[in-house]
Design a protein around this motif. Structure first.
Motif, PDB file in Angstrom:
ATOM      1  N   GLU A 215       2.423  23.040 -12.007  1.00  0.00           N
ATOM      2  CA  GLU A 215       3.077  21.771 -12.351  1.00  0.00           C
ATOM      3  C   GLU A 215       2.159  20.579 -12.082  1.00  0.00           C
ATOM      4  OE1 GLU A 215       6.841  21.008 -10.660  1.00  0.00           O
ATOM      5  OE2 GLU A 215       7.754  22.802 -11.510  1.00  0.00           O
TER       6      GLU A 215
ATOM      7  N   ARG B  78       2.919  17.732 -10.695  1.00  0.00           N
ATOM      8  CA  ARG B  78       3.085  17.150  -9.342  1.00  0.00           C
ATOM      9  C   ARG B  78       2.312  17.964  -8.318  1.00  0.00           C
ATOM     10  NH1 ARG B  78       5.456  13.880 -12.244  1.00  0.00           N
ATOM     11  NH2 ARG B  78       3.267  13.362 -12.371  1.00  0.00           N
TER      12      ARG B  78
ATOM     13  N   LYS C 226       4.627  18.758 -22.542  1.00  0.00           N
ATOM     14  CA  LYS C 226       5.885  18.445 -23.248  1.00  0.00           C
ATOM     15  C   LYS C 226       5.484  18.410 -24.709  1.00  0.00           C
ATOM     16  CE  LYS C 226      10.278  17.393 -23.353  1.00  0.00           C
ATOM     17  NZ  LYS C 226      11.333  18.285 -22.816  1.00  0.00           N
TER      18      LYS C 226
ATOM     19  N   LYS D  89      17.652  24.574 -12.586  1.00  0.00           N
ATOM     20  CA  LYS D  89      16.938  23.389 -13.060  1.00  0.00           C
ATOM     21  C   LYS D  89      17.098  23.249 -14.580  1.00  0.00           C
ATOM     22  CE  LYS D  89      12.319  21.726 -13.880  1.00  0.00           C
ATOM     23  NZ  LYS D  89      10.918  22.045 -13.940  1.00  0.00           N
TER      24      LYS D  89
ATOM     25  N   TYR E  63      19.226  20.340 -17.216  1.00  0.00           N
ATOM     26  CA  TYR E  63      18.805  19.626 -18.437  1.00  0.00           C
ATOM     27  C   TYR E  63      19.777  19.916 -19.581  1.00  0.00           C
ATOM     28  CZ  TYR E  63      14.386  18.125 -16.416  1.00  0.00           C
ATOM     29  OH  TYR E  63      13.442  17.502 -15.652  1.00  0.00           O
TER      30      TYR E  63
ATOM     31  N   ARG F 266      15.995  11.810 -20.960  1.00  0.00           N
ATOM     32  CA  ARG F 266      15.247  12.637 -19.989  1.00  0.00           C
ATOM     33  C   ARG F 266      14.833  13.974 -20.604  1.00  0.00           C
ATOM     34  NH1 ARG F 266      18.460  14.435 -15.253  1.00  0.00           N
ATOM     35  NH2 ARG F 266      16.686  15.799 -14.940  1.00  0.00           N
TER      36      ARG F 266
ATOM     37  N   ARG G  88      11.814  13.585 -22.613  1.00  0.00           N
ATOM     38  CA  ARG G  88      10.614  13.099 -21.926  1.00  0.00           C
ATOM     39  C   ARG G  88      10.067  14.073 -20.874  1.00  0.00           C
ATOM     40  NH1 ARG G  88       9.316   8.774 -24.127  1.00  0.00           N
ATOM     41  NH2 ARG G  88       7.443   8.711 -22.854  1.00  0.00           N
ATOM     42  N   GLU G  89      10.949  14.835 -20.208  1.00  0.00           N
ATOM     43  CA  GLU G  89      10.492  15.632 -19.068  1.00  0.00           C
ATOM     44  C   GLU G  89      10.275  17.101 -19.463  1.00  0.00           C
ATOM     45  OE1 GLU G  89      13.256  14.965 -15.833  1.00  0.00           O
ATOM     46  OE2 GLU G  89      13.119  12.792 -16.075  1.00  0.00           O
ATOM     47  N   GLU G  90       9.289  17.726 -18.813  1.00  0.00           N
ATOM     48  CA  GLU G  90       9.066  19.157 -19.068  1.00  0.00           C
ATOM     49  C   GLU G  90      10.235  19.957 -18.488  1.00  0.00           C
ATOM     50  OE1 GLU G  90       6.148  21.382 -16.728  1.00  0.00           O
ATOM     51  OE2 GLU G  90       5.461  22.334 -18.578  1.00  0.00           O
TER      52      GLU G  90
ATOM     53  N   THR H 237       4.104  10.326 -24.725  1.00  0.00           N
ATOM     54  CA  THR H 237       4.428  11.177 -23.584  1.00  0.00           C
ATOM     55  C   THR H 237       3.295  11.096 -22.574  1.00  0.00           C
ATOM     56  OG1 THR H 237       4.653  13.476 -22.869  1.00  0.00           O
ATOM     57  CG2 THR H 237       3.508  13.140 -24.947  1.00  0.00           C
ATOM     58  N   GLN H 238       3.648  11.351 -21.303  1.00  0.00           N
ATOM     59  CA  GLN H 238       2.616  11.354 -20.260  1.00  0.00           C
ATOM     60  C   GLN H 238       1.743  12.611 -20.335  1.00  0.00           C
ATOM     61  OE1 GLN H 238       5.992  11.571 -17.715  1.00  0.00           O
ATOM     62  NE2 GLN H 238       5.083  13.117 -16.406  1.00  0.00           N
ATOM     63  N   TYR H 239       2.247  13.623 -21.054  1.00  0.00           N
ATOM     64  CA  TYR H 239       1.527  14.899 -21.128  1.00  0.00           C
ATOM     65  C   TYR H 239       0.606  14.945 -22.344  1.00  0.00           C
ATOM     66  CZ  TYR H 239       4.915  16.555 -17.676  1.00  0.00           C
ATOM     67  OH  TYR H 239       5.666  16.717 -16.550  1.00  0.00           O
TER      68      TYR H 239
END
Ligand code: NAD
Length: 491
Positions: free
Chosen positions: A238, A240, A263, A343, A347, A390, A393-395, A419-421
């Motif tokens: 990941e 993080r 993503k 998790k 989503y 969300r 946007r999020e994986e 996207t940040q990815y």
């Protein structure tokens, strides 16, 4: 041995299997039905220290006394031995992950062997640069570069493609003359442990390859990354976690290569071959139950074919068959764990709260009592979400995708890149000009046109933005796993 219902998975240090000095164990549970696959010996800080010191000693004590040719022969022997023990590796991988036979027998285990085979060849035949330099006295100078192993490499890998991703790093690291301490994911320790047996069988000297089991913070992962005798760290996982490891690697200015989250977007143009685009999107969204870093979680479809594409993707998705890994016609296994399913389901709920239309799936399948304790989940397709939701946007790292219509090329590229990815993108079009025009505009490390996850192991693999640092694959791996010295000789 590995097929037995209950067993202990041990650390592999200096050529020997051993329990941790703390005698602590954790459970490796099957995601298929929650049963116990193995009890895993958790490495203490002292065990990790012993493994790193064994690797450090082997670096100069044995591994560097073996010629390049002999070393590459040994690496090739590892590939052959994985092939010989194919069924053991396959059983271990399916037990840990629940992934279908149709996937593990075609992708995971063959690629595990192929990684050793190709890096044996690449390192054996790699060439160096030579520069003839002009000098003021007219006599000139010769510059050439020699490559040396970086030292002890800490390899940390995730659970989604356990053997494939571990060997993707171990094979070039060893071929380049480094020694390795590997920490597989706590969820999938078995095939890396088996690799220890293979190393002993083919005669890789003790200490060259070591395995420590455990978790991240406060456990084997952290102990390994912060050990001062680890010269470089290669990590897949990941984003993080990658950030946390980078901070640790800063102490001692140690090199890091990281392959992180994604993503990924897929662009489907009205001029595509729709049969191929639908079949390709089923693969790119749901392979390995959506647990591939390269999986597509965002699909952008040109408006004239939007409804037809959504309808055909729904129909194809609903044909996917759930089942235990051993059954030959199983398409979809479970997620890796109940924790990960919680998790992913969060989503699924968030999508509905944000106003998504659930095209198919959205929950947990009814599979009866046998699989009741497993981590099963339905493949899910949504439409109708805003781009700032969300879920968009999020994986998520599950079997799901959101489909959004677009009107122009510019809109499609803008949304895909927002996207940040930046790991991978797919473009479906029969217009070659469009493919060439758009592919370089994608802010990703990899772009596929009219296919997905077609890999040539000589090509650079890695992500842009927050999907990673550096590239591995072919000569790019040699760049990471070696240190160069430039030698300038004046004539
Ligand atoms: P993760 O980051 O939770 O764990 C990966 C590994 O890091 C595990 O072995 C874990 O024990 C270890 N770890 C965790 N915290 C650590 C710490 N602080 N220090 C040292 N080690 C630590 O990832 P995961 O859940 O196992 O895997 C899923 C993720 O991996 C997804 O984000 C996916 O996109 C990514 N991934 C990326 C690629 C790629 O090539 N870019 C490939 C596969 C998976």
């Amino acid at each position: 041995m590995l097929q037995s219902a209950l067993k202990t998975t041990q650390n592999f240090i200096a050529g020997e299997f051993c329990s941790g000095s703390s005698q602590k164990f954790f459970d490796n549970l099957s995601p298929v039905d929650g049963s116990l696959v193995s009890r895993v010996a958790e490495a203490s800080e002292a065990d990790v220290d012993r493994a790193v010191r064994a690797a450090h000693k082997a670096l100069t004590g044995t591994w560097n006394t073996i010629s390049l040719g002999e070393r590459c022969d040994l690496i090739r022997d590892v590939a052959n031995e994985i092939g010989r023990r194919f069924e053991d590796f396959l059983a271990a991988e399916m037990a840990d992950t629940g992934k279908p036979h149709s996937l593990a027998s075609v992708i995971d285990i063959p690629r595990g062997a192929a990684n050793f085979r190709i890096f044996s060849d690449i390192v054996r035949y790699a060439s160096e640069h030579v520069y003839h330099q002009e000098t003021a006295d007219g006599l000139g100078a010769l510059n050439y570069t020699v490559r040396k192993p970086k030292g002890v490499i800490g390899v940390i890998s995730p659970w989604n493609l356990p053997l494939l991703l571990m060997t993707w790093k171990v094979a070039p690291a060893l071929a380049c003359g480094n020694t390795v301490v590997a920490k597989p994911s706590e969820e999938t320790p078995s095939t890396t442990a088996l690799l220890g047996e293979v190393m002993n069988t083919v005669g890789i000297p003790a200490g060259v390859f070591n395995v420590v089991h455990g978790f991240g913070p406060g456990s084997a992962g952290e102990f390994l990354t912060k050990h001062p005798l680890v010269n470089a760290i290669t990590f897949t996982g990941e984003t993080r976690t990658g950030e946390a490891i980078m901070k640790v690697a800063a102490t001692g200015v140690r090199d890091i290569s990281s392959e992180l989250g994604g993503k990924n977007a897929s662009l489907v143009f009205a001029d595509c071959d729709l049969d191929k685009a639908v079949a390709g999107t089923v693969r790119s969204a749901f392979t390995n139950t959506g647990q591939v870093c390269l999986c597509t979680e965002r699909v952008y479809v040109e408006r004239p074919i939007f409804d037809e594409f959504v309808g055909r993707l729904k129909a194809a998705t609903e044909k996917l068959r759930f089942g235990p890994p051993g059954e030959k016609d199983t398409d979809l296994g479970p997620l890796i764990s109940r924790k990960h399913r919680d998790k992913v389901l969060s989503y699924y709920r968030a999508a509905v709260e944000d106003g998504a239309t659930v095209v198919t799936g959205g929950g947990v399948p009814e599979l009866g009592d046998t699989f009741g304790e497993g981590a099963w989940i339905q493949p899910t397709i949504w439409t109708g979400l805003r781009e700032d939701s969300r879920v968009v946007r999020e994986e998520i790292f599950g079997p799901c995708c959101h489909i959004q219509p677009f009107d122009t090329e510019e809109d499609a590229v803008r949304m895909a890149n927002d996207t940040q990815y930046g790991l991978a993108a797919v473009i479906w079009t029969e217009n070659l000009g469009r493919a060439h025009r758009l592919a370089p505009k994608m802010e990703t490390g990899i772009v596929w046109v009219n296919t997905w996850n077609l890999r040539d192991l000589r090509t650079p693999f890695g992500g842009a933005k927050q999907s990673g640092i550096g590239r591995e694959g072919g000569l790019h791996s040699i760049e990471f796993y070696t240190e160069t010295t430039n030698i300038c000789i004046k004539n």
